[in-house]
Design an enzyme around this catalytic site. Structure first.
Site, PDB file in Angstrom:
ATOM      1  N   THR A  20      35.089 -34.421  -2.959  1.00 43.87           N
ATOM      2  CA  THR A  20      33.764 -35.055  -2.955  1.00 43.87           C
ATOM      3  C   THR A  20      33.624 -35.984  -4.147  1.00 43.87           C
ATOM      4  O   THR A  20      34.146 -35.728  -5.232  1.00 43.87           O
ATOM      5  CB  THR A  20      32.621 -34.012  -2.980  1.00 43.87           C
ATOM      6  OG1 THR A  20      31.364 -34.697  -3.048  1.00 43.87           O
ATOM      7  CG2 THR A  20      32.742 -33.051  -4.156  1.00 43.87           C
TER       8      THR A  20
ATOM      9  N   HIS B 122      24.155 -30.721   4.326  1.00 44.50           N
ATOM     10  CA  HIS B 122      23.699 -31.949   5.004  1.00 44.50           C
ATOM     11  C   HIS B 122      23.579 -31.710   6.494  1.00 44.50           C
ATOM     12  O   HIS B 122      23.700 -32.635   7.298  1.00 44.50           O
ATOM     13  CB  HIS B 122      24.659 -33.108   4.680  1.00 44.50           C
ATOM     14  CG  HIS B 122      24.578 -33.503   3.234  1.00 44.50           C
ATOM     15  ND1 HIS B 122      25.450 -34.381   2.639  1.00 44.50           N
ATOM     16  CD2 HIS B 122      23.715 -33.128   2.255  1.00 44.50           C
ATOM     17  CE1 HIS B 122      25.132 -34.519   1.361  1.00 44.50           C
ATOM     18  NE2 HIS B 122      24.080 -33.770   1.101  1.00 44.50           N
TER      19      HIS B 122
ATOM     20  N   CYS C 296      43.903 -32.813  -1.880  1.00 43.35           N
ATOM     21  CA  CYS C 296      43.407 -31.431  -1.722  1.00 43.35           C
ATOM     22  C   CYS C 296      44.460 -30.499  -1.158  1.00 43.35           C
ATOM     23  O   CYS C 296      44.675 -29.390  -1.646  1.00 43.35           O
ATOM     24  CB  CYS C 296      42.191 -31.412  -0.803  1.00 43.35           C
ATOM     25  SG  CYS C 296      40.718 -32.139  -1.510  1.00 43.35           S
TER      26      CYS C 296
ATOM     27  N   ASP D 105      31.400 -31.769  10.091  1.00 42.50           N
ATOM     28  CA  ASP D 105      32.460 -31.654  11.104  1.00 42.50           C
ATOM     29  C   ASP D 105      32.697 -30.213  11.576  1.00 42.50           C
ATOM     30  O   ASP D 105      33.502 -29.979  12.466  1.00 42.50           O
ATOM     31  CB  ASP D 105      33.766 -32.273  10.569  1.00 42.50           C
ATOM     32  CG  ASP D 105      34.194 -31.683   9.220  1.00 42.50           C
ATOM     33  OD1 ASP D 105      34.722 -32.442   8.385  1.00 42.50           O
ATOM     34  OD2 ASP D 105      33.975 -30.469   8.992  1.00 42.50           O
TER      35      ASP D 105
ATOM     36  N   ASN E  54      29.869 -31.609   4.595  1.00 44.35           N
ATOM     37  CA  ASN E  54      30.477 -32.120   5.819  1.00 44.35           C
ATOM     38  C   ASN E  54      29.727 -31.648   7.065  1.00 44.35           C
ATOM     39  O   ASN E  54      29.123 -30.585   7.068  1.00 44.35           O
ATOM     40  CB  ASN E  54      31.950 -31.693   5.895  1.00 44.35           C
ATOM     41  CG  ASN E  54      32.756 -32.249   4.718  1.00 44.35           C
ATOM     42  OD1 ASN E  54      32.318 -33.206   4.066  1.00 44.35           O
ATOM     43  ND2 ASN E  54      33.905 -31.652   4.445  1.00 44.35           N
TER      44      ASN E  54
ATOM     45  N   PRO F  27      37.692 -39.910   8.608  1.00 42.31           N
ATOM     46  CA  PRO F  27      37.572 -40.724   7.383  1.00 42.31           C
ATOM     47  C   PRO F  27      36.479 -40.174   6.459  1.00 42.31           C
ATOM     48  O   PRO F  27      35.494 -39.603   6.945  1.00 42.31           O
ATOM     49  CB  PRO F  27      37.178 -42.114   7.903  1.00 42.31           C
ATOM     50  CG  PRO F  27      36.656 -41.910   9.275  1.00 42.31           C
ATOM     51  CD  PRO F  27      37.291 -40.656   9.806  1.00 42.31           C
ATOM     52  N   ASP F  28      36.681 -40.370   5.149  1.00 45.58           N
ATOM     53  CA  ASP F  28      35.574 -39.991   4.259  1.00 45.58           C
ATOM     54  C   ASP F  28      34.607 -41.166   4.226  1.00 45.58           C
ATOM     55  O   ASP F  28      34.667 -42.047   5.099  1.00 45.58           O
ATOM     56  CB  ASP F  28      36.126 -39.571   2.879  1.00 45.58           C
ATOM     57  CG  ASP F  28      36.685 -40.750   2.086  1.00 45.58           C
ATOM     58  OD1 ASP F  28      37.265 -40.512   1.012  1.00 45.58           O
ATOM     59  OD2 ASP F  28      36.549 -41.901   2.548  1.00 45.58           O
ATOM     60  N   PHE F  29      33.702 -41.211   3.280  1.00 46.31           N
ATOM     61  CA  PHE F  29      32.672 -42.256   3.289  1.00 46.31           C
ATOM     62  C   PHE F  29      32.997 -43.402   2.346  1.00 46.31           C
ATOM     63  O   PHE F  29      32.826 -44.576   2.704  1.00 46.31           O
ATOM     64  CB  PHE F  29      31.310 -41.648   2.901  1.00 46.31           C
ATOM     65  CG  PHE F  29      30.808 -40.671   3.921  1.00 46.31           C
ATOM     66  CD1 PHE F  29      31.081 -39.311   3.796  1.00 46.31           C
ATOM     67  CD2 PHE F  29      30.098 -41.112   5.031  1.00 46.31           C
ATOM     68  CE1 PHE F  29      30.634 -38.412   4.751  1.00 46.31           C
ATOM     69  CE2 PHE F  29      29.654 -40.213   5.998  1.00 46.31           C
ATOM     70  CZ  PHE F  29      29.921 -38.861   5.857  1.00 46.31           C
ATOM     71  N   ARG F  30      33.506 -43.051   1.128  1.00 41.21           N
ATOM     72  CA  ARG F  30      33.533 -44.072   0.078  1.00 41.21           C
ATOM     73  C   ARG F  30      34.924 -44.476  -0.401  1.00 41.21           C
ATOM     74  O   ARG F  30      35.042 -45.268  -1.304  1.00 41.21           O
ATOM     75  CB  ARG F  30      32.678 -43.588  -1.120  1.00 41.21           C
ATOM     76  CG  ARG F  30      31.206 -43.466  -0.750  1.00 41.21           C
ATOM     77  CD  ARG F  30      30.341 -42.868  -1.855  1.00 41.21           C
ATOM     78  NE  ARG F  30      28.939 -42.789  -1.399  1.00 41.21           N
ATOM     79  CZ  ARG F  30      28.477 -41.816  -0.609  1.00 41.21           C
ATOM     80  NH1 ARG F  30      29.281 -40.834  -0.198  1.00 41.21           N
ATOM     81  NH2 ARG F  30      27.209 -41.813  -0.203  1.00 41.21           N
TER      82      ARG F  30
ATOM     83  N   CYS G 127       5.378 -37.725  24.117  1.00 41.88           N
ATOM     84  CA  CYS G 127       5.881 -38.003  22.763  1.00 41.88           C
ATOM     85  C   CYS G 127       6.893 -39.149  22.838  1.00 41.88           C
ATOM     86  O   CYS G 127       6.734 -40.168  22.201  1.00 41.88           O
ATOM     87  CB  CYS G 127       6.549 -36.743  22.194  1.00 41.88           C
ATOM     88  SG  CYS G 127       7.500 -37.090  20.709  1.00 41.88           S
TER      89      CYS G 127
ATOM     90  N   ASN H 125      40.665 -33.103  -6.493  1.00 47.83           N
ATOM     91  CA  ASN H 125      40.126 -34.347  -5.951  1.00 47.83           C
ATOM     92  C   ASN H 125      41.002 -35.512  -6.408  1.00 47.83           C
ATOM     93  O   ASN H 125      41.575 -35.467  -7.490  1.00 47.83           O
ATOM     94  CB  ASN H 125      38.682 -34.543  -6.440  1.00 47.83           C
ATOM     95  CG  ASN H 125      37.906 -35.520  -5.567  1.00 47.83           C
ATOM     96  OD1 ASN H 125      37.678 -35.263  -4.391  1.00 47.83           O
ATOM     97  ND2 ASN H 125      37.529 -36.645  -6.142  1.00 47.83           N
TER      98      ASN H 125
END
Ligand code: APR
Length: 280
Positions: A212, A138, A256, A121, A119, A45-48, A175, A236
């Site tokens: 994106t 990221h 895509c 992944d 990504n 799944p994407d995020f938004r 620690c 997109n």
């Protein structure tokens, strides 16, 4: 691309013009910028996206707000939600899409200057794109370390933690900090590789932005670093960022996988692309 035409959503002519530009050998240094939308057809799944996006489906974790699951200050006090999710996100059980193979095809043709991905992944690597051509802006699950003392943590122990959903702690007992994969959380710095390569869009002779929302900085600024003379293609579902605002922008507001097939076909590469993907 005909300089007199205003920016437009894709017409056969502008796709044709872009394919001609590539066939004429005028695109030798292509920069590609991608997000979660290129992996949704792989089953991630994407995020938004409203219904299917990850942030719309985290209710079971009762977070104060969806993005908290990737927020470093929230994680420090509540690591469990992330580790509940990490098992689903952990790479290894998904196949790259034809869009990932298209990026590898650009590399195989010697046209890929750099791929910037948001990504985690690792599907770009699995599709065959060499690591030195990829900036994982990221981070990725490739490494993990203690968020306090930064000591690295062994891969096999991380896999066990992810598999059994327990929260790993630093091996240095004095620690005992929390261990986290080196994916970039909100509130953390991006890897040095991002800043070292961030000027490359200004050297590109074609930019391709795919999958994106361009909603997270500083990645979202990358397309605007292209020179005005550089055509920028957006593939997109929706128009994003400043794409479409320049004379030589081309918008393919569609899936895509179908967009890259159309572009490959216009360049006479479709058979080659399908064969490459079939081997992935
Ligand atoms: N084809 C084309 N576009 C798609 C497809 C598809 N199959 N699936 C999704 N999209 C589009 C969506 O419409 C949206 O514009 O891809 C975009 C995905 O946007 P996001 O879900 O916001 O993903 P992304 O842009 O990668 O998020 C950026 O946010 O949560 C942080 O760090 C995380 O890297 C992530 C960053």
């Amino acid at each position: 691309v005909d300089p007199s035409t205003p920016p437009q959503t894709l017409s056969a002519r502008s796709l044709e013009a872009l394919a001609q530009y590539i066939q004429d050998g005028r695109a030798q240094k292509i920069v590609v910028m991608v997000g979660a939308g290129i992996s949704t057809s792989a089953g991630i799944p994407d995020f938004r996206s409203p219904e299917t996006g990850l942030y719309a489906n985290l209710a079971r974790l009762n977070l104060p707000y969806a993005e908290a699951v990737f927020d470093i200050s929230y994680f420090r006090n509540n690591p469990e939600p992330f580790y509940t999710l990490a098992q689903e996100l952990y790479p290894g059980k998904y196949r790259p899409t034809i869009t990932h193979s298209f990026i590898n095809l650009l590399h195989q043709k010697g046209l890929l200057l750099k791929l910037f991905t948001q990504n985690i992944d690792c599907l770009e690597r699995e599709a065959g794109v060499p690591a030195d051509k990829i900036v994982e802006a990221h981070g990725s699950f490739a490494k993990q370390s203690c968020i306090e003392c930064k000591k690295s943590y062994p891969e096999e122990r991380m896999q066990e933690a992810i598999h059994k959903k327990w929260v790993p702690h630093c091996l240095d007992l004095s620690c005992n900090g929390l261990v986290k994969p080196e994916i970039v959380f909100f509130g953390e710095q991006l890897p040095a590789a991002f800043f070292e390569n961030r000027n490359l869009p200004s050297e590109a002779d074609l930019a391709i932005v795919m999958g994106t929302s361009l909603s997270v900085q500083p990645f979202a600024s990358l397309p605007s670093f292209c020179e005005d003379r550089t055509p920028r293609l957006l593939i997109n579902s929706e128009q994003v960022g400043d794409l479409g605002g320049r004379r030589d922008d081309v918008l393919m507001l569609e899936d895509c996988d179908s967009g890259v097939r159309k572009l490959a076909e216009a360049c006479g590469w479709l058979e080659e692309l399908e064969a490459l993907w079939a081997k992935t």
